[in-house]
Design a protein around this motif. Structure first.
Motif, mmCIF file in Angstrom:
data_model
loop_
_atom_site.group_PDB
_atom_site.id
_atom_site.type_symbol
_atom_site.label_atom_id
_atom_site.label_comp_id
_atom_site.label_asym_id
_atom_site.label_seq_id
_atom_site.Cartn_x
_atom_site.Cartn_y
_atom_site.Cartn_z
ATOM 1 N N LYS A 40 0.841 -1.216 0.000
ATOM 2 C CA LYS A 40 0.000 0.000 0.000
ATOM 3 C C LYS A 40 0.865 1.250 0.000
ATOM 4 C CE LYS A 40 -3.875 -1.686 2.688
ATOM 5 N NZ LYS A 40 -4.481 -1.595 4.018
ATOM 6 N N ALA A 41 1.866 1.282 0.869
ATOM 7 C CA ALA A 41 2.745 2.454 0.962
ATOM 8 C C ALA A 41 3.459 2.700 -0.364
ATOM 9 C CB ALA A 41 3.759 2.255 2.093
ATOM 10 N N GLU A 42 3.914 1.635 -0.983
ATOM 11 C CA GLU A 42 4.601 1.755 -2.275
ATOM 12 C C GLU A 42 3.649 2.309 -3.338
ATOM 13 O OE1 GLU A 42 8.000 1.832 -4.190
ATOM 14 O OE2 GLU A 42 7.990 0.741 -2.296
ATOM 15 N N GLN A 43 2.428 1.814 -3.358
ATOM 16 C CA GLN A 43 1.443 2.281 -4.344
ATOM 17 C C GLN A 43 1.072 3.746 -4.120
ATOM 18 O OE1 GLN A 43 -1.557 -0.743 -3.687
ATOM 19 N NE2 GLN A 43 -0.807 -2.015 -5.376
ATOM 20 N N GLU A 44 1.123 4.183 -2.863
ATOM 21 C CA GLU A 44 0.809 5.581 -2.537
ATOM 22 C C GLU A 44 2.031 6.483 -2.678
ATOM 23 O OE1 GLU A 44 -0.784 5.230 1.408
ATOM 24 O OE2 GLU A 44 -2.648 4.300 0.678
ATOM 25 N N GLY A 45 3.167 5.907 -3.069
ATOM 26 C CA GLY A 45 4.376 6.688 -3.266
ATOM 27 C C GLY A 45 5.137 7.009 -1.992
ATOM 28 N N ASN A 46 4.778 6.369 -0.894
ATOM 29 C CA ASN A 46 5.452 6.609 0.375
ATOM 30 C C ASN A 46 6.606 5.610 0.516
ATOM 31 O OD1 ASN A 46 6.234 7.114 3.000
ATOM 32 N ND2 ASN A 46 4.150 7.274 3.784
ATOM 33 N N THR A 47 7.691 5.900 -0.168
ATOM 34 C CA THR A 47 8.815 4.959 -0.206
ATOM 35 C C THR A 47 9.505 4.803 1.147
ATOM 36 O OG1 THR A 47 10.247 6.728 -1.035
ATOM 37 C CG2 THR A 47 9.299 5.240 -2.675
ATOM 38 N N GLU A 48 9.489 5.858 1.966
ATOM 39 C CA GLU A 48 10.119 5.761 3.292
ATOM 40 C C GLU A 48 9.356 4.788 4.177
ATOM 41 O OE1 GLU A 48 12.500 6.049 6.572
ATOM 42 O OE2 GLU A 48 12.920 6.549 4.473
ATOM 43 N N LEU A 49 8.025 4.881 4.188
ATOM 44 C CA LEU A 49 7.215 3.938 4.974
ATOM 45 C C LEU A 49 7.381 2.523 4.430
ATOM 46 C CD1 LEU A 49 5.186 3.303 7.188
ATOM 47 C CD2 LEU A 49 3.347 3.916 5.581
ATOM 48 N N ALA A 50 7.392 2.379 3.113
ATOM 49 C CA ALA A 50 7.580 1.049 2.503
ATOM 50 C C ALA A 50 8.916 0.452 2.946
ATOM 51 C CB ALA A 50 7.506 1.145 0.981
ATOM 52 N N ARG A 51 9.972 1.283 2.970
ATOM 53 C CA ARG A 51 11.288 0.810 3.403
ATOM 54 C C ARG A 51 11.257 0.380 4.866
ATOM 55 N NH1 ARG A 51 15.189 2.414 6.229
ATOM 56 N NH2 ARG A 51 14.367 4.499 6.615
ATOM 57 N N GLN A 52 10.609 1.171 5.715
ATOM 58 C CA GLN A 52 10.510 0.822 7.137
ATOM 59 C C GLN A 52 9.766 -0.497 7.338
ATOM 60 O OE1 GLN A 52 8.622 4.175 9.012
ATOM 61 N NE2 GLN A 52 10.385 5.533 8.709
ATOM 62 N N LEU A 53 8.693 -0.690 6.581
ATOM 63 C CA LEU A 53 7.920 -1.931 6.692
ATOM 64 C C LEU A 53 8.721 -3.132 6.199
ATOM 65 C CD1 LEU A 53 4.529 -0.411 5.575
ATOM 66 C CD2 LEU A 53 4.953 -1.514 7.793
ATOM 67 N N ARG A 54 9.483 -2.926 5.136
ATOM 68 C CA ARG A 54 10.335 -4.018 4.640
ATOM 69 C C ARG A 54 11.392 -4.361 5.693
ATOM 70 N NH1 ARG A 54 10.208 -8.547 2.063
ATOM 71 N NH2 ARG A 54 12.259 -9.176 1.387
ATOM 72 N N ASN A 55 11.987 -3.332 6.289
ATOM 73 C CA ASN A 55 12.985 -3.560 7.337
ATOM 74 C C ASN A 55 12.379 -4.273 8.547
ATOM 75 O OD1 ASN A 55 15.046 -2.471 5.838
ATOM 76 N ND2 ASN A 55 14.896 -0.448 6.766
ATOM 77 N N ALA A 56 11.129 -3.947 8.880
ATOM 78 C CA ALA A 56 10.453 -4.613 10.002
ATOM 79 C C ALA A 56 10.291 -6.106 9.706
ATOM 80 C CB ALA A 56 9.089 -3.970 10.264
ATOM 81 N N GLN A 57 9.991 -6.444 8.455
ATOM 82 C CA GLN A 57 9.861 -7.856 8.070
ATOM 83 C C GLN A 57 11.208 -8.578 8.156
ATOM 84 O OE1 GLN A 57 7.372 -8.353 4.339
ATOM 85 N NE2 GLN A 57 7.381 -6.126 4.555
ATOM 86 N N LEU A 58 12.237 -7.932 7.630
ATOM 87 C CA LEU A 58 13.571 -8.535 7.673
ATOM 88 C C LEU A 58 14.032 -8.727 9.113
ATOM 89 C CD1 LEU A 58 15.258 -6.533 4.777
ATOM 90 C CD2 LEU A 58 14.697 -8.974 4.767
ATOM 91 N N ASP A 59 13.780 -7.731 9.945
ATOM 92 C CA ASP A 59 14.161 -7.814 11.352
ATOM 93 C C ASP A 59 13.410 -8.936 12.053
ATOM 94 O OD1 ASP A 59 15.464 -6.870 13.793
ATOM 95 O OD2 ASP A 59 13.452 -6.212 14.367
ATOM 96 N N MET A 60 12.120 -9.063 11.777
ATOM 97 C CA MET A 60 11.319 -10.126 12.383
ATOM 98 C C MET A 60 11.861 -11.501 11.979
ATOM 99 S SD MET A 60 8.835 -11.017 14.337
ATOM 100 C CE MET A 60 8.004 -9.463 14.569
ATOM 101 N N TYR A 61 12.195 -11.622 10.709
ATOM 102 C CA TYR A 61 12.739 -12.903 10.239
ATOM 103 C C TYR A 61 14.071 -13.200 10.925
ATOM 104 C CZ TYR A 61 14.933 -16.418 7.367
ATOM 105 O OH TYR A 61 15.595 -17.556 6.952
ATOM 106 N N GLN A 62 14.975 -12.217 10.915
ATOM 107 C CA GLN A 62 16.314 -12.440 11.475
ATOM 108 C C GLN A 62 16.289 -12.666 12.982
ATOM 109 O OE1 GLN A 62 19.113 -12.948 9.891
ATOM 110 N NE2 GLN A 62 18.315 -12.512 7.861
ATOM 111 N N SER A 63 15.494 -11.866 13.703
ATOM 112 C CA SER A 63 15.567 -11.918 15.163
ATOM 113 C C SER A 63 14.650 -12.956 15.803
ATOM 114 C CB SER A 63 15.275 -10.536 15.757
ATOM 115 O OG SER A 63 13.989 -10.103 15.403
#
Length: 197
Positions: free
Chosen positions: A133-156
Motif C-alpha cells: 500500500k505504501a509503495e502504491q501511494e508513493g510513500n517509499t520511506e514507509l515502505a522501506r521501514q515496513l520491509r525492514n520490520a519484516q527482515l528484522d522479524m525474520y532475522q531476530s
C-alpha cells in the motif's frame, strides 16, 4: 529491491503459510481456489491436501502433546536454564513491543502467543500488505521501514526458531502434506528473507 510482483507473491505465500500454521483450512481452500492450476501445482505440498486426513495430523503435530507433538512456539525450544528462560522472556517482551508498535494485534485476536510460528508469519503478511500500500501511494520511506520490520522479524525471531522446529520435526512427520510443507516453508522463508534484503 523487490518488484511489485515479487511483493505480491510474498504476500500470497505468507497468507497461505499463516492459514496452514493455524489450521485455517477454509481460508487455505479459499486462497487456493482463487489461483490458476499451474500456480497451485507449484506448491509441492498441495497435491497431498486431504482435509479429512490431515486435520487429525495437524492436531497431533501442533495441539496435542504426545509422540508426534511439534511445538509451534519458538520459546518452546529454549534451553531450560534460568538464563535461557530469562532471555526467552525478554525476546517475547521485545516481540510484543514490535507488534504493538506496528498496531499488529493478530495473536491476541487469535488467542495465541506472539511467538507462535503462525503469529510470526501473520506479522510478515500484515507488514507486506502495508508495504505494498505504501509503495502504491508513493510513500517509499514507509515502505522501506515496513520491509525492514519484516527482515528484522525474520532475522531476530523466525530464523532460529524455524531451524529448531525443523530439527524437532524430522522424525515426527508421518503424513505427506506436512512432511513436504515444513521443509518447503523453511526453504521459502530463507529464500524470501535471506536473499532479498
Amino acid at each position: 529491491m523487490l518488484t511489485i510482483e515479487e511483493r505480491n507473491g510474498q504476500l500470497l505465500l505468507t497468507q497461505l503459510f499463516t492459514h496452514i500454521w493455524f489450521g485455517e483450512w477454509d481460508h487455505y481452500e479459499k486462497v487456493l481456489n482463487q489461483l490458476p492450476d499451474e500456480l497451485k501445482e507449484s506448491f509441492p505440498f498441495h497435491p497431498y491436501y486431504n482435509r479429512e486426513d490431515f486435520e487429525l495430523w495437524y492436531e497431533n503435530y501442533f495441539s496435542i502433546p504426545g509422540v508426534y507433538f511439534i511445538p509451534p512456539y519458538v520459546s518452546s525450544y529454549t534451553e531450560k536454564t534460568e538464563e535461557a528462560i530469562d532471555r526467552s522472556r525478554q525476546d517475547l517482551l521485545c516481540l510484543i513491543g514490535k507488534f504493538e508498535e506496528m498496531g499488529f494485534y493478530y495473536p491476541i485476536e487469535k488467542g495465541e502467543f506472539p511467538d507462535h510460528i503462525g503469529s510470526l508469519t501473520a506479522f510478515l503478511s500484515a507488514a507486506a500488505t502495508e508495504e505494498i500500500k505504501a509503495e502504491q501511494e508513493g510513500n517509499t520511506e514507509l515502505a522501506r521501514q515496513l520491509r525492514n520490520a519484516q527482515l528484522d522479524m525474520y532475522q531476530s525471531h523466525i530464523k532460529q526458531g524455524l531451524k529448531k522446529v525443523a530439527r524437532h520435526s524430522k522424525r515426527k512427520l508421518e503424513d505427506p502434506f506436512f512432511s513436504v510443507f515444513i521443509p518447503y516453508y523453511l526453504d521459502t522463508m530463507k529464500e524470501l528473507f535471506d536473499t532479498h534484503k
